[in-house]
Design a protein around this motif. Structure first.
Motif, PDB file in Angstrom:
ATOM      1  N   ALA A  22       0.763  -1.135  -0.359  1.00 49.47           N
ATOM      2  CA  ALA A  22      -0.235  -0.317   0.129  1.00 49.47           C
ATOM      3  C   ALA A  22       0.891   1.036   0.086  1.00 49.47           C
ATOM      4  O   ALA A  22       0.470   2.330  -0.246  1.00 49.47           O
ATOM      5  N   ASP A  23       2.041   1.057   0.000  1.00 52.22           N
ATOM      6  CA  ASP A  23       2.767   2.589   0.831  1.00 52.22           C
ATOM      7  C   ASP A  23       3.502   2.744  -0.891  1.00 52.22           C
ATOM      8  O   ASP A  23       3.505   3.341  -1.074  1.00 52.22           O
ATOM      9  N   LEU A  24       3.521   1.490  -1.437  1.00 50.96           N
ATOM     10  CA  LEU A  24       4.275   2.020  -2.885  1.00 50.96           C
ATOM     11  C   LEU A  24       3.890   2.125  -3.320  1.00 50.96           C
ATOM     12  O   LEU A  24       3.616   2.855  -4.421  1.00 50.96           O
ATOM     13  N   ALA A  25       2.084   1.446  -3.477  1.00 54.74           N
ATOM     14  CA  ALA A  25       1.172   2.188  -4.688  1.00 54.74           C
ATOM     15  C   ALA A  25       0.800   3.849  -4.408  1.00 54.74           C
ATOM     16  O   ALA A  25       0.920   4.662  -5.319  1.00 54.74           O
ATOM     17  N   ARG A  26       0.824   3.706  -3.277  1.00 56.11           N
ATOM     18  CA  ARG A  26       0.996   5.748  -3.087  1.00 56.11           C
ATOM     19  C   ARG A  26       2.090   6.467  -3.532  1.00 56.11           C
ATOM     20  O   ARG A  26       1.536   7.412  -4.338  1.00 56.11           O
ATOM     21  N   GLU A  27       2.908   5.469  -2.928  1.00 56.91           N
ATOM     22  CA  GLU A  27       4.318   6.731  -3.411  1.00 56.91           C
ATOM     23  C   GLU A  27       4.695   6.586  -5.335  1.00 56.91           C
ATOM     24  O   GLU A  27       4.732   7.244  -6.181  1.00 56.91           O
ATOM     25  N   LEU A  28       4.159   5.559  -5.727  1.00 59.74           N
ATOM     26  CA  LEU A  28       4.016   4.996  -7.299  1.00 59.74           C
ATOM     27  C   LEU A  28       3.251   6.092  -8.254  1.00 59.74           C
ATOM     28  O   LEU A  28       2.849   6.011  -9.029  1.00 59.74           O
ATOM     29  N   GLU A  29       1.879   5.991  -7.251  1.00 60.97           N
ATOM     30  CA  GLU A  29       0.992   6.410  -7.775  1.00 60.97           C
ATOM     31  C   GLU A  29       0.260   4.998  -8.911  1.00 60.97           C
ATOM     32  O   GLU A  29      -0.303   5.641 -10.709  1.00 60.97           O
ATOM     33  N   VAL A  30      -0.057   3.794  -8.330  1.00 57.27           N
ATOM     34  CA  VAL A  30      -0.100   2.529  -9.182  1.00 57.27           C
ATOM     35  C   VAL A  30      -1.052   1.761  -8.141  1.00 57.27           C
ATOM     36  O   VAL A  30      -1.144   2.433  -6.708  1.00 57.27           O
ATOM     37  N   SER A  31      -1.785   1.040  -8.492  1.00 60.04           N
ATOM     38  CA  SER A  31      -2.617   0.111  -7.805  1.00 60.04           C
ATOM     39  C   SER A  31      -1.443  -1.409  -7.427  1.00 60.04           C
ATOM     40  O   SER A  31      -0.068  -1.008  -7.230  1.00 60.04           O
ATOM     41  N   GLU A  32      -2.069  -2.265  -6.191  1.00 56.79           N
ATOM     42  CA  GLU A  32      -1.161  -2.699  -4.566  1.00 56.79           C
ATOM     43  C   GLU A  32      -1.069  -3.744  -6.236  1.00 56.79           C
ATOM     44  O   GLU A  32       0.246  -4.445  -5.874  1.00 56.79           O
ATOM     45  N   ARG A  33      -1.589  -3.996  -7.250  1.00 53.37           N
ATOM     46  CA  ARG A  33      -1.564  -5.736  -7.846  1.00 53.37           C
ATOM     47  C   ARG A  33       0.014  -5.187  -8.702  1.00 53.37           C
ATOM     48  O   ARG A  33       0.261  -5.788  -9.504  1.00 53.37           O
ATOM     49  N   THR A  34      -0.683  -4.020  -9.358  1.00 51.74           N
ATOM     50  CA  THR A  34       0.853  -3.406 -10.219  1.00 51.74           C
ATOM     51  C   THR A  34       2.108  -3.402  -9.295  1.00 51.74           C
ATOM     52  O   THR A  34       3.299  -3.982  -9.567  1.00 51.74           O
ATOM     53  N   VAL A  35       2.411  -3.394  -7.768  1.00 53.55           N
ATOM     54  CA  VAL A  35       3.416  -3.625  -7.312  1.00 53.55           C
ATOM     55  C   VAL A  35       3.584  -4.346  -6.845  1.00 53.55           C
ATOM     56  O   VAL A  35       5.648  -5.251  -7.419  1.00 53.55           O
ATOM     57  N   ILE A  36       2.727  -5.356  -6.764  1.00 50.69           N
ATOM     58  CA  ILE A  36       3.506  -6.832  -7.037  1.00 50.69           C
ATOM     59  C   ILE A  36       3.821  -7.410  -8.311  1.00 50.69           C
ATOM     60  O   ILE A  36       4.748  -7.670  -8.053  1.00 50.69           O
ATOM     61  N   ARG A  37       3.480  -6.770  -9.247  1.00 44.84           N
ATOM     62  CA  ARG A  37       3.675  -7.198 -10.339  1.00 44.84           C
ATOM     63  C   ARG A  37       5.558  -7.311 -10.432  1.00 44.84           C
ATOM     64  O   ARG A  37       6.611  -7.255 -10.978  1.00 44.84           O
ATOM     65  N   ASP A  38       5.487  -5.381 -10.380  1.00 43.71           N
ATOM     66  CA  ASP A  38       7.020  -4.884  -9.980  1.00 43.71           C
ATOM     67  C   ASP A  38       8.021  -5.103  -9.418  1.00 43.71           C
ATOM     68  O   ASP A  38       8.835  -5.624  -9.744  1.00 43.71           O
ATOM     69  N   VAL A  39       8.186  -5.455  -7.673  1.00 41.92           N
ATOM     70  CA  VAL A  39       8.437  -6.202  -6.905  1.00 41.92           C
ATOM     71  C   VAL A  39       9.189  -7.890  -7.966  1.00 41.92           C
ATOM     72  O   VAL A  39       9.823  -8.043  -7.671  1.00 41.92           O
ATOM     73  N   GLN A  40       8.432  -8.413  -8.475  1.00 40.78           N
ATOM     74  CA  GLN A  40       8.538  -9.794  -9.290  1.00 40.78           C
ATOM     75  C   GLN A  40       9.655  -9.452 -10.439  1.00 40.78           C
ATOM     76  O   GLN A  40      10.550 -10.050 -10.306  1.00 40.78           O
ATOM     77  N   ALA A  41       9.369  -8.752 -10.811  1.00 40.59           N
ATOM     78  CA  ALA A  41      10.206  -8.401 -11.920  1.00 40.59           C
ATOM     79  C   ALA A  41      11.609  -7.637 -11.209  1.00 40.59           C
ATOM     80  O   ALA A  41      12.925  -8.564 -12.388  1.00 40.59           O
ATOM     81  N   LEU A  42      11.378  -6.931 -10.200  1.00 41.22           N
ATOM     82  CA  LEU A  42      12.784  -6.615 -10.314  1.00 41.22           C
ATOM     83  C   LEU A  42      13.104  -7.536  -9.032  1.00 41.22           C
ATOM     84  O   LEU A  42      14.728  -7.653  -9.925  1.00 41.22           O
ATOM     85  N   GLN A  43      13.407  -8.629  -8.659  1.00 38.81           N
ATOM     86  CA  GLN A  43      13.152  -9.968  -8.421  1.00 38.81           C
ATOM     87  C   GLN A  43      13.861 -10.741  -9.404  1.00 38.81           C
ATOM     88  O   GLN A  43      15.448 -12.109  -9.500  1.00 38.81           O
TER      89      GLN A  43
END
Length: 354
Positions: A22-43
């Motif tokens: 939720a913190d990252l979604a707010r900072e990046l102005e995206v949905s939490e689902r997008t945050v989860i996908r982006d974390v997987q991409a970083l990994q």
């Protein structure tokens, strides 16, 4: 777009471990689902992002890991050199520190980036104060800034125009804002019920002192920019205590936002009924007072006709008569002006008296 967001996410996790989705979604102005996908991409890219559950959980980088994504590109280096107002830094007593920081930053940049950063300072200069106003720096501003940095409460008197300073008050400083060349202190009254944040003009603060028991714990949820935006909007609305009825020609309607409060003008025009056969619209305009409405609407000339209140309409009629008298010797057109002024002599709304 996504690449820039992934870089920003990695830097956020490096700077603030334990951010939730939720913190990252707010900072990046995206949905939490997008945050989860982006974390997987970083990994998948080899960046060791870990997810921890529980009350103290969140996303973290593996211990000891630091990204190598901190190299500035030319546009970032140029922008960084524009991130401060020279006059504001000088007022706060930070101009020397800012100059030193810029020198240190310049020394760490690649030669190509150093040239880009320095060129921006030659091309852009940010000047905060309004025109025709000599900026005045409150003497106590640097001391206020020091208390703000240290999270220490201050005590001061506050002198409103035409009044003596009141009893000393204790305030926890949360922010300093520079608005149109005027400095404001945003602070919390620790003795008030709840979290009562108030705004003070810094140039009205007197007898400032920092008590020895002044250390306080800052509310981490306080957002200075959001508070100021809400406070400014609320303050602007609070000034509009009167309403005038005005009939505007198309030219007058176009120019109305230029001569009065823009938001009030846009609200009035949006709420207006359809134009009459002559293309004129009648609006209900919120203003500070009849005196200010007279001064603001006067530049519209014949493109604005005040219909109400009657006293304000009478002032415009009297002004028209005074103009006719002043210019009665100016030539043949003066007679037409006198006729126009006579047409509104009675002070009541007139449909077409041309």
């Amino acid at each position: 777009m996504r690449a820039a967001r992934l870089i920003r996410m990695a830097l956020l996790l490096q700077s603030v471990p334990g951010l939730t989705a939720a913190d990252l979604a707010r900072e990046l102005e995206v949905s939490e689902r997008t945050v989860i996908r982006d974390v997987q991409a970083l990994q998948e890219a080899g960046i060791p992002v870990r997810s921890e559950r529980g009350r103290a959980g969140g996303y973290r980088l593996a211990p000891g890991y630091r990204t190598r994504l901190t190299t500035l590109d030319p546009s970032e280096a140029e922008t960084l050199y524009l991130s401060g107002l020279p006059s504001a830094l000088r007022d706060l007593g930070l101009s020397d520190a800012a100059d030193t920081a810029r020198l240190k930053l310049s020394a760490t940049l690649l030669p190509s980036l150093r040239a880009a950063a320095e060129s921006s300072a030659r091309r852009f200069h940010l000047d905060a104060p309004a025109w025709f106003r000599e900026p005045s720096t409150p003497e106590l501003l640097p001391e206020l800034a020091r208390a703000l940095w240290a999270d220490r409460a201050v005590e001061f008197g506050y002198a409103r125009p035409g009044r003596e300073p009141g009893a000393p008050r204790r305030v926890e400083p949360y922010g300093l804002v520079l608005k149109a060349g005027v400095w404001y202190l945003v602070g919390r009254n620790p003795d008030a019920a709840g979290t009562a944040y108030l705004t003070y003009r810094a140039d009205r603060i007197t007898a400032l002192r920092t008590p020895t028991d002044g250390a306080f714990t800052r509310d981490a949820s306080f957002d200075l920019a959001a508070y100021w935006q809400e406070h400014s909007a609320r303050f602007a609305l609070s000034l509009l205590r009167a309403t005038v009825t005005v009939r505007l020609t198309p030219a007058g309607a176009r120019r109305l936002p230029e001569v009065t409060d823009r938001a009030a003008a846009e609200r009035a025009l949006a709420a207006a009924a359809s134009p009459d056969p002559g293309g004129r619209v009648t609006v209900e305009l919120a203003v500070e007072s009849e005196d200010i409405a007279f001064a603001e609407l006067l530049p519209l000339g014949a493109d604005a006709e005040v219909l109400a209140p009657p006293a304000l309409r009478g002032r415009f009629a009297e002004h028209a008569r005074a103009l006719a008298a002043r210019y009665c010797d100016a030539g043949p057109d003066a007679a037409d002006l006198a006729v126009t002024a006579e047409g509104v002599r009675g002070g009541g709304p007139a449909e077409d008296q041309r």
